[in-house]
Design an enzyme around this catalytic site. Structure first.
Site, PDB file in Angstrom:
ATOM      1  N   HIS A   1       0.885 -15.806  -2.903  1.00 62.62           N
ATOM      2  CA  HIS A   1       2.123 -16.136  -2.196  1.00 62.62           C
ATOM      3  C   HIS A   1       1.910 -15.759  -0.739  1.00 62.62           C
ATOM      4  CE1 HIS A   1       6.379 -17.272  -2.602  1.00 62.62           C
ATOM      5  NE2 HIS A   1       6.615 -16.440  -1.621  1.00 62.62           N
TER       6      HIS A   1
ATOM      7  N   LYS B   1      11.917 -23.833  -0.666  1.00 63.34           N
ATOM      8  CA  LYS B   1      11.680 -23.155   0.617  1.00 63.34           C
ATOM      9  C   LYS B   1      10.177 -23.200   0.853  1.00 63.34           C
ATOM     10  CE  LYS B   1      12.260 -18.422   1.777  1.00 63.34           C
ATOM     11  NZ  LYS B   1      13.220 -17.405   2.265  1.00 63.34           N
TER      12      LYS B   1
ATOM     13  N   LYS C   1       6.971 -22.156   3.059  1.00 66.90           N
ATOM     14  CA  LYS C   1       6.529 -21.144   4.015  1.00 66.90           C
ATOM     15  C   LYS C   1       5.634 -21.800   5.057  1.00 66.90           C
ATOM     16  CE  LYS C   1       8.283 -17.277   2.481  1.00 66.90           C
ATOM     17  NZ  LYS C   1       9.151 -16.410   3.283  1.00 66.90           N
TER      18      LYS C   1
ATOM     19  N   ASP D   1      10.660 -21.637   6.105  1.00 66.43           N
ATOM     20  CA  ASP D   1      10.737 -20.252   6.568  1.00 66.43           C
ATOM     21  C   ASP D   1       9.463 -19.961   7.351  1.00 66.43           C
ATOM     22  OD1 ASP D   1      11.369 -16.989   4.992  1.00 66.43           O
ATOM     23  OD2 ASP D   1      11.091 -17.616   7.080  1.00 66.43           O
TER      24      ASP D   1
ATOM     25  N   GLU E   1      14.326 -21.161   8.860  1.00 62.11           N
ATOM     26  CA  GLU E   1      14.534 -19.717   8.739  1.00 62.11           C
ATOM     27  C   GLU E   1      13.599 -18.950   9.662  1.00 62.11           C
ATOM     28  OE1 GLU E   1      14.344 -18.500   4.657  1.00 62.11           O
ATOM     29  OE2 GLU E   1      14.409 -16.360   5.134  1.00 62.11           O
TER      30      GLU E   1
ATOM     31  N   ASP F   1      16.951 -14.102   9.307  1.00 62.35           N
ATOM     32  CA  ASP F   1      16.508 -13.258   8.203  1.00 62.35           C
ATOM     33  C   ASP F   1      16.044 -11.911   8.762  1.00 62.35           C
ATOM     34  OD1 ASP F   1      14.102 -13.562   5.451  1.00 62.35           O
ATOM     35  OD2 ASP F   1      15.745 -12.185   5.834  1.00 62.35           O
TER      36      ASP F   1
ATOM     37  N   LYS G   1      19.875  -9.546   1.971  1.00 70.86           N
ATOM     38  CA  LYS G   1      18.875  -8.892   1.120  1.00 70.86           C
ATOM     39  C   LYS G   1      19.196  -7.410   1.030  1.00 70.86           C
ATOM     40  CE  LYS G   1      15.056 -11.980   2.094  1.00 70.86           C
ATOM     41  NZ  LYS G   1      14.409 -12.549   3.249  1.00 70.86           N
TER      42      LYS G   1
ATOM     43  N   GLU H   1      17.874 -17.417  -3.759  1.00 69.18           N
ATOM     44  CA  GLU H   1      16.457 -17.758  -3.937  1.00 69.18           C
ATOM     45  C   GLU H   1      15.773 -16.742  -4.862  1.00 69.18           C
ATOM     46  OE1 GLU H   1      14.632 -17.537  -0.044  1.00 69.18           O
ATOM     47  OE2 GLU H   1      14.862 -15.368   0.017  1.00 69.18           O
TER      48      GLU H   1
HETATM   49  C1  MUC Z   1      11.488 -14.054   3.276  1.00 69.38           C
HETATM   50  O1  MUC Z   1      11.073 -13.915   4.412  1.00 69.38           O
HETATM   51  O2  MUC Z   1      12.368 -14.872   3.036  1.00 69.38           O
HETATM   52  C2  MUC Z   1      11.755 -14.495   0.274  1.00 69.38           C
HETATM   53  C3  MUC Z   1      11.209 -15.557  -0.337  1.00 69.38           C
HETATM   54  C4  MUC Z   1       9.860 -15.648   0.042  1.00 69.38           C
HETATM   55  O3  MUC Z   1       9.022 -16.467  -0.357  1.00 69.38           O
HETATM   56  O4  MUC Z   1       9.561 -14.660   0.941  1.00 69.38           O
HETATM   57  C5  MUC Z   1      10.664 -13.743   0.893  1.00 69.38           C
HETATM   58  C6  MUC Z   1      10.925 -13.118   2.200  1.00 69.38           C
HETATM   59 MG    MG Z   2      12.694 -15.217   5.192  1.00 68.37          MG
END
Ligand code: MUC
Ligand code: MG
Length: 392
Positions: free
Chosen positions: A40, A185, A187, A216, A242, A267, A291, A345
Site C-alpha cells: 500500500h 480513492k 493514491k 489523495d 485530498e 486531511d 480520523k 473509507e
Molecule cells: C490518508 O492519507 O488518507 C487512508 C486511506 C489510505 O489509503 O491512506 C490513509 C491515510
Molecule cells: Mg489522506
C-alpha cells in the site's frame, strides 16, 4: 424545592453502584504487526503490514473493552510510532487513569491531555477502549454516549494504492462486481506527476461511469503542479482532491481551492480543532477528513465534525487502515454525526490478511454496516491477536 431535588433523593454520583463497578482496574497494551494482502503506497511511505497498539481495559465489574492506535509506515503518516504509543500509554496514561470510572468520558480525556501533549493516536486508543468497556458494562452501544446513532450503514470507499494500474483496475473491478465498493480513492504523489496522471487516466477510462473516483496526493505536489493538473483532473471527472500540498501552506492551498472545479479535502493539514478553524478561515477546502489519529478521542472527533460543518465543510469519514477494532471505534462516532456527506473509507479490515475482529465488519451493497451491540459492537479474535502480537 420540588420532590425531585429533595436532598434525600440525591445519591452522590461516586457512590452510585454503576460508577463503582465501572472503575478502571487495568489497562494493558500490545504491539501487533498485521500483514496486508498487497503493498500500500502513499507519496511518502509504503507498507505491506499494518502495525497497531491494541489497548485492553478491564473494569472493576470484569468488563473488558478494546481500543486500537493505528500508524501508517511507522512514524511517517504522523509522528507517533507504535513503540512510542505503547510506552506513553504504559508510562503516563495508565497510571493517571487508575481507579477512575470509564463513564467519566470528559474527565478521562482531560486527565490524558494533562499527562501527554498531543499523542493523539495513543489517547484515542485508550478512549476507544473506555467507550467499549463502558458500553459493555451498561449494555449500551458506544454511539449512545455520543448522542445516539442516526445511521446503521455508511457508504464505504476502497483505496487503490499499489501503484500498478493493471493490478488496481483488476482490484477495482472485483470490488465493483462484489458490490462492496463503488467509490475508489487513488493514491497519487509517489510517481512524477505526469506518470501519476497516466496511471489515473487508465484507471478512470476503464472504470468509466461505474465508479466515483477521488484522489489523495498526501502532500506530494507543489502549488504549481496542482494548478497545472487541475484541468485534467476536472476533465476526468475526479470527485475530490485530498491534501494536495504540505500542511501549513494555507494560502497556497486556498489558491488551488479557489481555482479548482473539484472540491479540495483537508486531511493531514487539520488535526486539532484550531487547525480546522485556520483551514476554514483560509478557505483551503470544502471537505474535512475525520480520523481518530488526528482528533485524539471519540468526543473530540465529533466536535471536529461540528467545527467543520460550521464552516460549511462537508464531512468524510477517514481512516488510517485500522483493523476492525479501530474501524468500529470510528463507526461509533460516524454513526452519530448529523452530517456525513462523503461516507467513509474503512476498508482496513479487508486489506489485512486476517482481521482482528471475529465475524468481521459487514461490507454489503457498497456500504459498511455499523456493528450493533454493546460498546463498539465487535468481538476481538483472540487467536488472530495472539498470532500477530510482537514478541519480546
Ligand atoms: C490518508 O492519507 O488518507 C487512508 C486511506 C489510505 O489509503 O491512506 C490513509 C491515510
Ligand atoms: Mg489522506
Amino acid at each position: 424545592m420540588s420532590r425531585l431535588n429533595a436532598p434525600e433523593m440525591v445519591i452522590p454520583l461516586d457512590e452510585a453502584p454503576v460508577h463503582r463497578r465501572t472503575r478502571i482496574a487495568a489497562i494493558e497494551t500490545v504491539i501487533v504487526d498485521c500483514p496486508t494482502t498487497r503493498r500500500h503506497r502513499l507519496s511518502n511511505t509504503e507498507v505491506s503490514a499494518q502495525s497497531y497498539v491494541i489497548v485492553r481495559v478491564a473494569l472493576a465489574d470484569g468488563t473488558i473493552g478494546w481500543g486500537e492506535a493505528a500508524t501508517l509506515g511507522g512514524p511517517r503518516w504522523s509522528e507517533e510510532s507504535v513503540e512510542a504509543i505503547k510506552a506513553n500509554i504504559d508510562t503516563y496514561i495508565t497510571p493517571a487513569l487508575a481507579g477512575v470510572s470509564a463513564l467519566d468520558f470528559e474527565q478521562n480525556a482531560l486527565i490524558m491531555q494533562k499527562v501527554v501533549s498531543r499523542n493523539t493516536a495513543a489517547r484515542a486508543a485508550v478512549e476507544s477502549a473506555l467507550y467499549d468497556a463502558a458500553g459493555r458494562s451498561l449494555g449500551l452501544s458506544a454511539s449512545v454516549f455520543l448522542g445516539g446513532a442516526v445511521r446503521e450503514k455508511i457508504e464505504v470507499a476502497w483505496a487503490l494504492a499499489s501503484g500498478d494500474a493493471d493490478q488496481e483496475i483488476e482490484e477495482a473491478k472485483a470490488k465493483l462486481a462484489a458490490r462492496e465498493h463503488r467509490r475508489f480513492k487513488i493514491k497519487l504523489g509517489f510517481h512524477d506527476p505526469a506518470a501519476d496522471m497516466d496511471r489515473l487516466r487508465r484507471i478512470v477510462d476503464t472504470l468509466g461511469g461505474e465508479a466515483e473516483i477521488i484522489v489523495d496526493v498526501n502532500q506530494g505536489w507543489s502549488e504549481a503542479t496542482a494548478l497545472r493538473r487541475l484541468p485534467e483532473l476536472a476533465e476526468m471527472g475526479i470527485a475530490l482532491i485530498e491534501q494536495p500540498l504540505r500542511p501549513g501552506l494555507l494560502a497556497a492551498t486556498a489558491r488551488i481551492a479557489a481555482r479548482s472545479a473539484i472540491p479540495i479535502m483537508v486531511d493531514e493539514a487539520a488535526f486539532s480543532g484550531t487547525d480546522i478553524v485556520q483551514n476554514g478561515m483560509a478557505a483551503t477546502g470544502s471537505v474535512l477528513s475525520l480520523k481518530l489519529v488526528k482528533s485524539g478521542g471519540l468526543l473530540e472527533m465529533k466536535r471536529a465534525a461540528g467545527i467543520a460543518s460550521a464552516f460549511g465543510m462537508e464531512i468524510y469519514g477517514g481512516c488510517l487502515l485500522e483493523s476492525g477494532i479501530g474501524a468500529a471505534a470510528h463507526l461509533a462516532v460516524f454513526a452519530s454525526l448529523p452530517r456525513l456527506e462523503w461516507g467513509c473509507e474503512h476498508f482496513g479490515p479487508r486489506i489485512l490478511r486476517t482481521d482482528l475482529v471475529k465475524g468481521g465488519i459487514t461490507f454489503r451493497d457498497f456500504h459498511i454496516h455499523v456493528p450493533d451491540g454493546p460498546g463498539l459492537g465487535i468481538e476481538v479474535d483472540r487467536d488472530a491477536l495472539r498470532e500477530v502480537t510482537r514478541k519480546g
